[in-house]
Scaffold this motif. Structure first.
Motif, PDB file in Angstrom:
ATOM      1  N   ALA A   1       0.402  -1.079   0.153  1.00 32.33           N
ATOM      2  CA  ALA A   1       0.116  -0.272  -0.028  1.00 32.33           C
ATOM      3  C   ALA A   1       0.543   1.347   0.180  1.00 32.33           C
ATOM      4  N   LEU A   2       1.491   0.967   0.715  1.00 34.87           N
ATOM      5  CA  LEU A   2       2.729   2.433   0.816  1.00 34.87           C
ATOM      6  C   LEU A   2       3.357   2.333  -0.387  1.00 34.87           C
ATOM      7  N   GLY A   3       4.347   1.485  -0.522  1.00 34.38           N
ATOM      8  CA  GLY A   3       4.473   2.056  -1.913  1.00 34.38           C
ATOM      9  C   GLY A   3       3.440   2.055  -3.710  1.00 34.38           C
ATOM     10  N   PHE A   4       2.575   1.982  -3.880  1.00 33.19           N
ATOM     11  CA  PHE A   4       1.195   1.881  -4.744  1.00 33.19           C
ATOM     12  C   PHE A   4       1.418   3.710  -4.521  1.00 33.19           C
ATOM     13  N   PHE A   5       0.406   3.601  -3.354  1.00 32.82           N
ATOM     14  CA  PHE A   5       0.346   5.262  -3.102  1.00 32.82           C
ATOM     15  C   PHE A   5       1.043   6.131  -2.798  1.00 32.82           C
ATOM     16  N   ILE A   6       2.080   5.999  -2.096  1.00 25.61           N
ATOM     17  CA  ILE A   6       3.646   7.129  -1.941  1.00 25.61           C
ATOM     18  C   ILE A   6       3.231   7.748  -3.557  1.00 25.61           C
ATOM     19  N   TYR A   7       4.065   6.535  -4.722  1.00 27.85           N
ATOM     20  CA  TYR A   7       4.319   7.528  -5.828  1.00 27.85           C
ATOM     21  C   TYR A   7       3.382   7.089  -7.076  1.00 27.85           C
ATOM     22  N   SER A   8       1.696   6.866  -5.944  1.00 28.04           N
ATOM     23  CA  SER A   8       0.508   7.233  -7.081  1.00 28.04           C
ATOM     24  C   SER A   8       0.430   9.067  -7.633  1.00 28.04           C
ATOM     25  N   PHE A   9       1.049   9.389  -6.111  1.00 32.57           N
ATOM     26  CA  PHE A   9       0.851  11.373  -6.234  1.00 32.57           C
ATOM     27  C   PHE A   9       1.710  11.673  -6.588  1.00 32.57           C
ATOM     28  N   ALA A  10       2.666  11.139  -7.295  1.00 31.04           N
ATOM     29  CA  ALA A  10       3.363  12.667  -7.996  1.00 31.04           C
ATOM     30  C   ALA A  10       3.112  12.500 -10.197  1.00 31.04           C
ATOM     31  N   PRO A  11       2.050  11.690  -9.986  1.00 34.68           N
ATOM     32  CA  PRO A  11       1.629  11.971 -11.633  1.00 34.68           C
ATOM     33  C   PRO A  11       0.183  13.299 -11.379  1.00 34.68           C
ATOM     34  N   ILE A  12      -0.543  12.743 -10.162  1.00 41.42           N
ATOM     35  CA  ILE A  12      -1.222  13.591 -10.023  1.00 41.42           C
ATOM     36  C   ILE A  12      -1.183  14.639  -9.117  1.00 41.42           C
ATOM     37  N   ALA A  13      -0.272  15.032  -8.765  1.00 41.97           N
ATOM     38  CA  ALA A  13       0.097  16.120  -8.521  1.00 41.97           C
ATOM     39  C   ALA A  13       1.119  17.627  -9.716  1.00 41.97           C
ATOM     40  N   GLN A  14       1.582  16.613 -10.287  1.00 39.31           N
ATOM     41  CA  GLN A  14       2.012  16.809 -11.920  1.00 39.31           C
ATOM     42  C   GLN A  14       1.168  17.734 -12.358  1.00 39.31           C
ATOM     43  N   SER A  15       0.429  16.794 -12.751  1.00 40.21           N
ATOM     44  CA  SER A  15      -1.411  17.452 -14.104  1.00 40.21           C
ATOM     45  C   SER A  15      -1.927  18.723 -13.002  1.00 40.21           C
ATOM     46  N   LEU A  16      -2.205  18.341 -11.351  1.00 38.87           N
ATOM     47  CA  LEU A  16      -2.395  19.680 -11.165  1.00 38.87           C
ATOM     48  C   LEU A  16      -1.595  20.482 -11.368  1.00 38.87           C
ATOM     49  N   VAL A  17      -0.229  20.958 -11.293  1.00 38.64           N
ATOM     50  CA  VAL A  17       0.633  22.012 -11.718  1.00 38.64           C
ATOM     51  C   VAL A  17       0.432  22.710 -13.004  1.00 38.64           C
ATOM     52  N   ALA A  18       0.364  21.399 -14.079  1.00 40.40           N
ATOM     53  CA  ALA A  18      -0.061  22.044 -15.106  1.00 40.40           C
ATOM     54  C   ALA A  18      -1.371  22.715 -15.269  1.00 40.40           C
ATOM     55  N   GLU A  19      -1.793  22.491 -14.641  1.00 37.70           N
ATOM     56  CA  GLU A  19      -3.512  22.988 -14.625  1.00 37.70           C
ATOM     57  C   GLU A  19      -3.715  24.159 -14.438  1.00 37.70           C
ATOM     58  N   TYR A  20      -2.583  24.253 -13.377  1.00 34.49           N
ATOM     59  CA  TYR A  20      -3.294  25.667 -12.209  1.00 34.49           C
ATOM     60  C   TYR A  20      -2.059  26.881 -13.122  1.00 34.49           C
ATOM     61  N   VAL A  21      -1.310  26.091 -13.877  1.00 31.58           N
ATOM     62  CA  VAL A  21      -0.360  27.481 -14.357  1.00 31.58           C
ATOM     63  C   VAL A  21      -0.318  27.881 -16.237  1.00 31.58           C
ATOM     64  N   ALA A  22      -0.382  28.439 -16.695  1.00 28.29           N
ATOM     65  CA  ALA A  22       0.228  29.197 -17.567  1.00 28.29           C
ATOM     66  C   ALA A  22       1.688  28.598 -18.616  1.00 28.29           C
ATOM     67  N   ALA A  23       1.323  27.964 -19.070  1.00 33.57           N
ATOM     68  CA  ALA A  23       2.467  27.126 -20.444  1.00 33.57           C
ATOM     69  C   ALA A  23       3.812  27.214 -19.574  1.00 33.57           C
ATOM     70  N   GLU A  24       3.767  29.185 -20.269  1.00 35.23           N
ATOM     71  CA  GLU A  24       5.204  29.867 -20.021  1.00 35.23           C
ATOM     72  C   GLU A  24       5.849  30.012 -18.872  1.00 35.23           C
ATOM     73  N   SER A  25       5.102  29.327 -18.267  1.00 37.13           N
ATOM     74  CA  SER A  25       5.427  29.144 -16.584  1.00 37.13           C
ATOM     75  C   SER A  25       6.151  28.035 -16.066  1.00 37.13           C
ATOM     76  N   HIS A  26       5.922  27.148 -16.699  1.00 42.10           N
ATOM     77  CA  HIS A  26       5.593  25.799 -16.389  1.00 42.10           C
ATOM     78  C   HIS A  26       6.894  25.269 -15.473  1.00 42.10           C
ATOM     79  N   GLY A  27       7.914  25.896 -16.264  1.00 44.10           N
ATOM     80  CA  GLY A  27      10.133  25.817 -15.798  1.00 44.10           C
ATOM     81  C   GLY A  27       9.900  26.108 -14.349  1.00 44.10           C
ATOM     82  N   LEU A  28       9.416  27.492 -13.992  1.00 41.34           N
ATOM     83  CA  LEU A  28       9.735  28.264 -12.831  1.00 41.34           C
ATOM     84  C   LEU A  28       8.711  27.287 -12.012  1.00 41.34           C
ATOM     85  N   SER A  29       7.665  26.939 -12.071  1.00 40.07           N
ATOM     86  CA  SER A  29       6.178  26.371 -11.550  1.00 40.07           C
ATOM     87  C   SER A  29       7.008  24.709 -10.898  1.00 40.07           C
TER      88      SER A  29
END
Length: 411
Positions: A328-356
């Protein structure tokens, strides 16, 4: 996937594998370094934490460099630099040189995530799917490289092993030099027009933009994501830095014989936990493409609260219950990353993705690196029960902030 997406997935997946392969091999050397350099868990936690901290502390700078020079150059520099730093570990003679070398490794590692993730967010059409493959590539690296280290340590000294582990980095650089793709498919038209007039923006121009872009970033949902990344970083670094040592010292795990050599079964449990993370990464990416990322994030944190709270009780009940908790730890610890990364891409303009993404990894790997020192001190003075009690509390704070994100997305 289309050819451009596939090429980006291959390139970033390899780079991600090298990054996490090195990152999660370091804890395997912690028990050896404790005796080799005759230091306490608290001291070594600070030393290792210093190296990990630079991954995050330099991340905003790496984000700016990715926005200026492009991501491919940064990823190649990162993987090559990490390999050279790991090779240097093989000749160290003191805890001071260990600290310096790990900090150099951390500085090189800091270049990867802001550049790799901004490449995906700006160049991939199926962003969530590419993030899923990117995450899975990271997990393959974090399983294969540490597992190779475990087996090699049964036959060779730790200095030889650190040198041998540089081979994946060399392969990644060679493959990366042969891959071609379009980096800025989804960058705005105005930014592309500017790029046509000048091949790259100057660093000074970009640095002047940082203040203004930072003011834009540090509002609304991104602030909550930044806070979540800090807390998650404390949890992530806290649980992984000493987990091989914790598992090895549990009496329910016996040694495993390989020829005339023996390996601690707890180290195999550690590798198994990382292996499960491959499926967590892939699932997290798919979920972020198909539903509410905010709700998926909250569900992930609730699962981690339960698994963290059950670790110590399960360790007294036998191998079976403990393995289930580790899965359970292994599965859910690493399911976090793509979910959070998608949220960043949704909340921030493309031109600022590197900085964000630079700020995101400043929070997770920079400030979050305090989790290594926190785990070392807690383990030394309070034991395993205290360690997982603190980690459960940290995850509860993550869940509370994720709950706020869910409410924001609902109303």
């Amino acid at each position: 996937m289309e050819k451009n997406d596939s090429s980006i997935a291959v390139f970033t997946g390899l780079g991600h594998g090298v990054f996490h392969g090195f990152e999660l091999s370091i804890p395997l050397f912690v028990p050896i370094w404790l005796s080799t350099f005759d230091v306490s868990p608290t001291t070594l936690g600070i030393v290792v934490g210093a190296g990990y901290a630079l991954i995050g502390l330099f991340a905003p700078i790496a984000g700016v460099l990715a926005d200026v020079y492009g991501s491919k150059r940064l990823v190649l520099l990162s993987t090559g630099g990490m390999g050279l730093a790991f090779a240097t570990l093989s000749v160290l003679q003191s805890v001071v040189t260990l600290t310096v070398t790990l900090m150099i490794w951390g500085a090189m590692a800091s270049l990867y995530h802001p550049s790799g993730l901004s490449l995906i967010s700006r160049g991939a059409e199926k962003r969530g799917t590419v993030l899923a493959y990117h995450g899975a590539g990271g997990n393959v690296g974090m399983v294969v490289v540490p597992l190779a280290a475990i087996v090699l340590l049964a036959f060779y000294g730790w200095r030889t092993v650190t040198l041998l582990l540089t081979v994946p980095a060399a392969i990644c650089v060679l493959v990366g030099l042969s891959v071609s793709f379009e980096e800025t498919v989804f960058e705005s038209a105005s930014r592309r027009d500017d790029s046509d007039q000048s091949t790259s923006r100057s660093i000074s121009d970009s640095l002047r933009d940082v203040v203004g872009n930072t003011r834009t970033l540090l509002i609304g949902g991104f602030v909550l994501l930044f806070a979540i990344q800090i807390l998650y970083g404390v949890y992530y670094r806290g649980i992984f830095t000493f987990l091989p040592d914790v598992l090895t010292n549990l009496p329910i795990f016996e040694t495993v014989a390989i020829g005339d050599r023996t390996i601690e079964a707890g180290q195999f449990a550690y590798s198994g936990l990382l292996l499960v993370g491959i499926f967590g990464q892939y699932t997290g990416g798919k979920v972020s493409d198909r539903g509410s990322s905010e709700r998926a994030l909250l569900g992930t944190f609730i699962a981690l609260i339960i698994a963290s709270a059950l670790f110590v009780p399960a360790s007294t009940m036998g191998v079976g219950p403990l393995v289930l908790v580790c899965v359970a730890l292994g599965f859910f610890i690493y399911s976090f990353a793509p979910i959070a990364q998608s949220l960043v891409a949704e909340y921030v303009a493309a031109e600022s993705h590197g900085l964000s993404f630079g700020y995101i990894y400043l929070g997770m790997f920079g400030v979050g690196a305090a989790g290594a020192a926190l785990a070392g001190a807690t383990l030394e003075y309070g034991g395993v029960t205290a360690l997982f009690g603190v980690l459960t509390a940290v995850m509860a704070l993550c869940a509370a902030l994720a709950g706020v994100l869910v409410l924001r997305s609902t109303f």
